[in-house]
Write a protein that holds these residues in place. Structure first.
Motif, PDB file in Angstrom:
ATOM      1  N   HIS A 165       0.852  -1.191   0.000  1.00  0.00           N
ATOM      2  CA  HIS A 165       0.000   0.000   0.000  1.00  0.00           C
ATOM      3  C   HIS A 165       0.886   1.239   0.000  1.00  0.00           C
ATOM      4  CE1 HIS A 165      -3.775  -2.190   1.340  1.00  0.00           C
ATOM      5  NE2 HIS A 165      -2.837  -3.066   1.657  1.00  0.00           N
ATOM      6  N   ASN A 168      -1.336   7.957  -2.315  1.00  0.00           N
ATOM      7  CA  ASN A 168      -2.256   8.123  -3.458  1.00  0.00           C
ATOM      8  C   ASN A 168      -3.094   6.869  -3.693  1.00  0.00           C
ATOM      9  OD1 ASN A 168      -1.167  10.712  -3.962  1.00  0.00           O
ATOM     10  ND2 ASN A 168       0.507   9.792  -5.140  1.00  0.00           N
ATOM     11  N   ASP A 169      -3.264   6.043  -2.648  1.00  0.00           N
ATOM     12  CA  ASP A 169      -4.109   4.855  -2.703  1.00  0.00           C
ATOM     13  C   ASP A 169      -3.667   3.850  -3.769  1.00  0.00           C
ATOM     14  OD1 ASP A 169      -5.837   5.529  -0.613  1.00  0.00           O
ATOM     15  OD2 ASP A 169      -7.018   6.824  -1.926  1.00  0.00           O
ATOM     16  N   LYS A 170      -2.406   3.831  -4.078  1.00  0.00           N
ATOM     17  CA  LYS A 170      -1.893   2.829  -5.016  1.00  0.00           C
ATOM     18  C   LYS A 170      -1.590   1.546  -4.261  1.00  0.00           C
ATOM     19  CE  LYS A 170       1.770   1.860  -8.364  1.00  0.00           C
ATOM     20  NZ  LYS A 170       2.966   2.367  -9.091  1.00  0.00           N
ATOM     21  N   ARG A 171      -1.949   0.411  -4.864  1.00  0.00           N
ATOM     22  CA  ARG A 171      -1.695  -0.896  -4.258  1.00  0.00           C
ATOM     23  C   ARG A 171      -1.103  -1.821  -5.313  1.00  0.00           C
ATOM     24  NH1 ARG A 171      -6.579   1.055  -2.735  1.00  0.00           N
ATOM     25  NH2 ARG A 171      -6.972   1.335  -0.494  1.00  0.00           N
ATOM     26  N   ASN A 214      -2.906   6.404   7.474  1.00  0.00           N
ATOM     27  CA  ASN A 214      -3.792   6.795   6.378  1.00  0.00           C
ATOM     28  C   ASN A 214      -5.229   6.294   6.600  1.00  0.00           C
ATOM     29  OD1 ASN A 214      -4.011   8.188   3.900  1.00  0.00           O
ATOM     30  ND2 ASN A 214      -3.991   6.252   2.758  1.00  0.00           N
ATOM     31  N   SER A 215      -5.715   6.465   7.827  1.00  0.00           N
ATOM     32  CA  SER A 215      -7.076   6.077   8.243  1.00  0.00           C
ATOM     33  C   SER A 215      -7.282   4.567   8.335  1.00  0.00           C
ATOM     34  CB  SER A 215      -8.135   6.666   7.291  1.00  0.00           C
ATOM     35  OG  SER A 215      -8.047   8.081   7.272  1.00  0.00           O
ATOM     36  N   LYS A 216      -6.238   3.785   8.123  1.00  0.00           N
ATOM     37  CA  LYS A 216      -6.325   2.332   8.244  1.00  0.00           C
ATOM     38  C   LYS A 216      -5.810   1.912   9.622  1.00  0.00           C
ATOM     39  CE  LYS A 216      -6.011  -2.165   7.163  1.00  0.00           C
ATOM     40  NZ  LYS A 216      -7.146  -3.060   6.895  1.00  0.00           N
TER      41      LYS A 216
END
Length: 236
Positions: A165, A168-171, A214-216
């Motif tokens: 992770h 920019n929310d790339k996985r 990141n909110s996780k």
């Protein structure tokens, strides 16, 4: 380091095509391009070559005879316009036998076979870019993804795969074990659970049971708790 490739073919256009195919795969780099076997021998004798792309019908000495003369030859992929030598080439334990004209799709299949044969510990986990920022080259499907280490938020284990992770929310999902990353990533990274490694510079909040990035909310595993809490106490 990248996989070092040597291209040997007496036809300039054939060499150019292979070099162009190589340039599309970030894990590979060309360290030499020769129009005959004698020049190729000089390259192999003077520097490390991991993967050899070798034509068969060449002047003075054929690719097959050349390969027979090399002690501990690099992994080899034959590139030829002739089918007649296929059986003899497999006796030499070559990786693949590519018939010209060689499409990128067929070329990639041969290279992928080589990359899969490399031990996980030998695959380049960390490298440096031109601006000295470290990055990973991670294979996912048919693509190689360049992921800067500083952009990683956390790494999640998915049994025989991991999901990386990033910002920019790339996985990126890739076929590694999480322990491979634990051993090779720098000191900014901490294993907090059997299924998670975190980038400690990305922590936004934490409790004695979990860490937020990141909110996780990432759980702290029981067997890792003492080490993790000890690390987090340094922040207080």
């Amino acid at each position: 380091m990248k996989v070092k490739c040597l291209v040997v073919d007496d036809e300039p256009l054939a060499r150019e095509l292979i070099e162009n195919h190589i340039s599309k795969i970030p894990a590979l780099e060309v360290v030499g391009s020769c129009d005959n076997a004698l020049k190729a021998f000089e390259v192999i004798s003077s520097q490390k070559v991991d993967l050899l792309f070798l034509d068969i019908k060449m002047p003075n000495i054929t690719g097959i005879d050349f390969l027979k003369t090399i002690k501990n030859p690099p992994k080899t992929i034959f590139t030829t316009a002739y089918r007649d030598y296929a059986l003899e080439s497999y006796d030499l334990e070559v990786l693949d036998y590519l018939l010209k004209p060689i499409t990128f799709e067929r070329f990639f299949k041969a290279v992928d076979r080589f990359l899969r044969s490399i031990k996980e510990s030998d695959i380049p986990i960390t490298q440096e870019s031109e601006n000295t920022e470290e990055f990973l080259l991670l294979k996912s499907g048919s693509k190689y993804h360049k992921v800067f280490i500083g952009d990683i938020l956390f790494i999640e284990s998915l049994k025989d795969y991991v999901k990386v992770h990033t910002v920019n929310d790339k996985r990126v999902v890739t076929k590694y074990k999480i322990s491979d990353f634990e051993e090779k990533l720098n000191s900014d990274f901490l294993r907090v659970h059997r299924s998670y490694i975190i980038n400690t510079t990305k922590i936004s909040a934490f409790t004695i049971n979990d860490i937020e990035i990141n909110s996780k909310e990432i759980p702290i595993g029981a067997s890792y708790k003492e080490k993790v809490i000890s690390f987090l106490n340094q922040w207080k």
